[in-house]
Design an enzyme around this catalytic site. Structure first.
Site, PDB file in Angstrom:
ATOM      1  N   GLN A 103       0.848  -1.195   0.000  1.00  0.00           N
ATOM      2  CA  GLN A 103       0.000   0.000   0.000  1.00  0.00           C
ATOM      3  C   GLN A 103       0.886   1.248   0.000  1.00  0.00           C
ATOM      4  O   GLN A 103       0.391   2.350  -0.087  1.00  0.00           O
ATOM      5  CB  GLN A 103      -0.878   0.018   1.256  1.00  0.00           C
ATOM      6  N   ASN A 104       2.187   1.030   0.133  1.00  0.00           N
ATOM      7  CA  ASN A 104       3.106   2.163   0.209  1.00  0.00           C
ATOM      8  C   ASN A 104       3.402   2.723  -1.178  1.00  0.00           C
ATOM      9  O   ASN A 104       3.355   2.012  -2.174  1.00  0.00           O
ATOM     10  CB  ASN A 104       4.403   1.759   0.891  1.00  0.00           C
ATOM     11  N   ASP A 106       6.298   4.576  -1.561  1.00  0.00           N
ATOM     12  CA  ASP A 106       7.646   5.119  -1.355  1.00  0.00           C
ATOM     13  C   ASP A 106       8.763   4.441  -2.154  1.00  0.00           C
ATOM     14  O   ASP A 106       9.914   4.847  -2.072  1.00  0.00           O
ATOM     15  CB  ASP A 106       7.995   5.091   0.145  1.00  0.00           C
ATOM     16  N   HIS A 121      -1.363   1.499  -4.419  1.00  0.00           N
ATOM     17  CA  HIS A 121      -1.740   2.919  -4.323  1.00  0.00           C
ATOM     18  C   HIS A 121      -0.835   3.850  -5.115  1.00  0.00           C
ATOM     19  O   HIS A 121      -0.792   5.044  -4.851  1.00  0.00           O
ATOM     20  CB  HIS A 121      -1.792   3.331  -2.844  1.00  0.00           C
ATOM     21  N   CYS A 129      -0.810  14.393 -15.614  1.00  0.00           N
ATOM     22  CA  CYS A 129      -1.582  15.593 -15.898  1.00  0.00           C
ATOM     23  C   CYS A 129      -3.044  15.362 -15.550  1.00  0.00           C
ATOM     24  O   CYS A 129      -3.561  14.259 -15.711  1.00  0.00           O
ATOM     25  CB  CYS A 129      -1.443  15.962 -17.379  1.00  0.00           C
ATOM     26  N   CYS A 156       1.634  20.878 -16.309  1.00  0.00           N
ATOM     27  CA  CYS A 156       1.948  19.966 -17.398  1.00  0.00           C
ATOM     28  C   CYS A 156       2.760  20.683 -18.482  1.00  0.00           C
ATOM     29  O   CYS A 156       2.347  21.734 -18.961  1.00  0.00           O
ATOM     30  CB  CYS A 156       0.637  19.441 -17.985  1.00  0.00           C
ATOM     31  N   CYS A 159       0.381  20.772 -21.803  1.00  0.00           N
ATOM     32  CA  CYS A 159      -0.861  21.551 -21.947  1.00  0.00           C
ATOM     33  C   CYS A 159      -1.047  22.623 -20.876  1.00  0.00           C
ATOM     34  O   CYS A 159      -2.001  23.391 -20.933  1.00  0.00           O
ATOM     35  CB  CYS A 159      -2.070  20.615 -21.974  1.00  0.00           C
TER      36      CYS A 159
HETATM   37  P1  NAD Z   1      -1.393   2.992   8.653  1.00  0.00           P
HETATM   38  O1  NAD Z   1      -0.675   4.276   8.867  1.00  0.00           O
HETATM   39  O2  NAD Z   1      -2.845   2.986   8.694  1.00  0.00           O
HETATM   40  O3  NAD Z   1      -0.906   1.911   9.733  1.00  0.00           O
HETATM   41  C1  NAD Z   1       0.425   1.671  10.005  1.00  0.00           C
HETATM   42  C2  NAD Z   1       0.517   0.365  10.788  1.00  0.00           C
HETATM   43  O4  NAD Z   1       1.896   0.066  10.979  1.00  0.00           O
HETATM   44  C3  NAD Z   1      -0.125   0.394  12.180  1.00  0.00           C
HETATM   45  O5  NAD Z   1      -0.911  -0.761  12.349  1.00  0.00           O
HETATM   46  C4  NAD Z   1       1.082   0.404  13.133  1.00  0.00           C
HETATM   47  O6  NAD Z   1       0.814  -0.284  14.337  1.00  0.00           O
HETATM   48  C5  NAD Z   1       2.099  -0.348  12.318  1.00  0.00           C
HETATM   49  N1  NAD Z   1       3.501  -0.033  12.608  1.00  0.00           N
HETATM   50  C6  NAD Z   1       4.064   1.166  12.927  1.00  0.00           C
HETATM   51  N2  NAD Z   1       5.394   1.063  13.053  1.00  0.00           N
HETATM   52  C7  NAD Z   1       5.702  -0.244  12.796  1.00  0.00           C
HETATM   53  C8  NAD Z   1       6.920  -0.982  12.742  1.00  0.00           C
HETATM   54  N3  NAD Z   1       8.108  -0.401  12.994  1.00  0.00           N
HETATM   55  N4  NAD Z   1       6.860  -2.307  12.467  1.00  0.00           N
HETATM   56  C9  NAD Z   1       5.673  -2.923  12.226  1.00  0.00           C
HETATM   57  N5  NAD Z   1       4.487  -2.272  12.251  1.00  0.00           N
HETATM   58  C10 NAD Z   1       4.501  -0.948  12.525  1.00  0.00           C
HETATM   59  O7  NAD Z   1      -0.828   2.425   7.309  1.00  0.00           O
HETATM   60  P2  NAD Z   1      -1.549   1.630   6.158  1.00  0.00           P
HETATM   61  O8  NAD Z   1      -2.313   0.502   6.744  1.00  0.00           O
HETATM   62  O9  NAD Z   1      -0.507   1.363   5.156  1.00  0.00           O
HETATM   63  O10 NAD Z   1      -2.616   2.652   5.527  1.00  0.00           O
HETATM   64  C11 NAD Z   1      -2.300   3.995   5.270  1.00  0.00           C
HETATM   65  C12 NAD Z   1      -2.423   4.453   3.821  1.00  0.00           C
HETATM   66  O11 NAD Z   1      -1.551   5.566   3.662  1.00  0.00           O
HETATM   67  C13 NAD Z   1      -1.968   3.459   2.809  1.00  0.00           C
HETATM   68  O12 NAD Z   1      -2.936   3.436   1.834  1.00  0.00           O
HETATM   69  C14 NAD Z   1      -0.671   4.006   2.216  1.00  0.00           C
HETATM   70  O13 NAD Z   1      -0.785   4.128   0.811  1.00  0.00           O
HETATM   71  C15 NAD Z   1      -0.530   5.414   2.713  1.00  0.00           C
HETATM   72  N6  NAD Z   1       0.795   5.705   3.314  1.00  0.00           N
HETATM   73  C16 NAD Z   1       1.945   5.323   2.690  1.00  0.00           C
HETATM   74  C17 NAD Z   1       3.190   5.587   3.270  1.00  0.00           C
HETATM   75  C18 NAD Z   1       4.442   5.131   2.578  1.00  0.00           C
HETATM   76  O14 NAD Z   1       4.452   4.975   1.367  1.00  0.00           O
HETATM   77  N7  NAD Z   1       5.529   4.870   3.308  1.00  0.00           N
HETATM   78  C19 NAD Z   1       3.243   6.262   4.488  1.00  0.00           C
HETATM   79  C20 NAD Z   1       2.042   6.676   5.092  1.00  0.00           C
HETATM   80  C21 NAD Z   1       0.827   6.366   4.494  1.00  0.00           C
HETATM   81 ZN    ZN Z   2      -1.376  18.012 -19.848  1.00  0.00          ZN
END
Ligand code: NAD
Ligand code: ZN
Length: 264
Positions: A103-104, A106, A121, A129, A156, A159
């Site tokens: 879901q990250n 990064d 995500h 754009c 963009c 455009c």
């Molecule tokens: P969330 O923020 O809802 O939950 C984070 C979870 O990680 C919690 O359950 C917490 O207890 C746990 N946690 C915290 N530190 C930890 C560690 N060191 N080891 C293990 N577990 C740990 O995150 P989510 O469920 O991914 O949902 C949030 C949404 O936000 C996602 O859709 C995501 O796309 C986005 N998001 C992405 C990033 C990223 O890309 N790094 C950062 C923040 C949010």
């Molecule tokens: Zn454009």
């Protein structure tokens, strides 16, 4: 279960699995210095990220939302994969892990060497754009650094319309191809490692349920219980960067043992 027994059971499940996949959330990157949305470090200025990561917020106030995303982009640009990302990449090299569904946004799984990464995500380094087909991957074009420095709202080059981050905001649909791939992996999986996700963002949070419905098992790694914990077969409480390397070492040791010549 005692801690030792929990690790042993988790490592046994991984060693014995035929088709293992991982589902990761913001928690796996916390130890790389990228804050999670939920939890004590979740606020940005006085906003909750869930209020900024929406199409409504963007069209109401693109300057504010871009300021938030450039702040995150810069943070991620300076972040390095941690031992948890590297452990999953190692598990893939060993031929055990088939894919990381994340879901990250990064890019840290790929930086760590994971090859089959399904980004539910999107990716924070991609922009697109809002009115024409223009897209850019700022890591590939080498412009990420100068992009975050620029104070004007990005437009963009084709455009002149607003550019937006190529990520899936709250309230937006996931790309059909991506979610299809993720559900397919979940159906095939006899084991899913669920790492650092609160399990409240859908449809991602359905994936562990799909695994269970098809007879697979769940190992969860999280610092605290989550919405997934009630369906987890093994819950390993701890930091991802500490737990995953220990598990992967044990699996490596078990596999090395299997390959020793058998004594009569
Ligand atoms: P969330 O923020 O809802 O939950 C984070 C979870 O990680 C919690 O359950 C917490 O207890 C746990 N946690 C915290 N530190 C930890 C560690 N060191 N080891 C293990 N577990 C740990 O995150 P989510 O469920 O991914 O949902 C949030 C949404 O936000 C996602 O859709 C995501 O796309 C986005 N998001 C992405 C990033 C990223 O890309 N790094 C950062 C923040 C949010
Ligand atoms: Zn454009």
């Amino acid at each position: 279960m005692r801690v030792e027994r929990v690790f042993e059971r988790a490592a046994d499940l991984i060693s014995g699995s035929r088709f293992c996949v991982a589902l990761t959330g913001a928690g796996i990157s916390a130890e790389s210095g990228v804050p999670t949305f939920r939890g004590s470090n979740g606020l940005w200025k006085r906003y909750r990220p869930e209020e900024l990561a929406t199409p409504e917020a963007f069209f109401r106030d693109p300057e504010l939302v871009w300021e938030f995303y450039k702040w995150r982009m810069e943070m991620v640009l300076n972040a390095r994969p941690n031992p948890a990302h590297r452990a999953l990449a190692e598990l893939e090299r060993m031929g055990i892990l088939r894919a990381v569904i994340t879901q990250n946004v990064d890019d840290l799984h790929r930086e760590a060497g994971s090859r089959n990464v399904v980004e539910l995500h999107g990716n924070i380094f991609r922009v697109r754009c809002t009115s024409c087909p223009y897209r850019e991957d700022l890591k590939e074009s080498g412009r990420a650094g100068e992009f975050v420095e620029e104070t004007d709202v990005p437009r963009c080059p084709e455009c002149g319309s607003l550019l937006r981050p190529d990520v899936v905001w709250f309230g937006e649909a996931l790309r059909e191809e991506t979610i299809g791939k993720a559900f397919h992996l979940a159906q095939e999986a006899d084991l899913m490692l669920v790492v650092g996700t609160s399990g409240v963002v859908y449809p991602a949070a359905y994936l562990p349920r799909v695994v269970k419905e098809h007879g697979g098992r769940i190992i969860e790694v999280n610092v605290e219980e989550s919405a997934i914990t009630p369906i987890a077969d093994v819950f390993v409480q701890g930091k991802a960067g500490e737990v995953l390397p220990v598990l992967v070492n044990r699996v490596e040791a078990a596999k090395a043992g299997e390959n020793l010549p058998q004594r009569e």
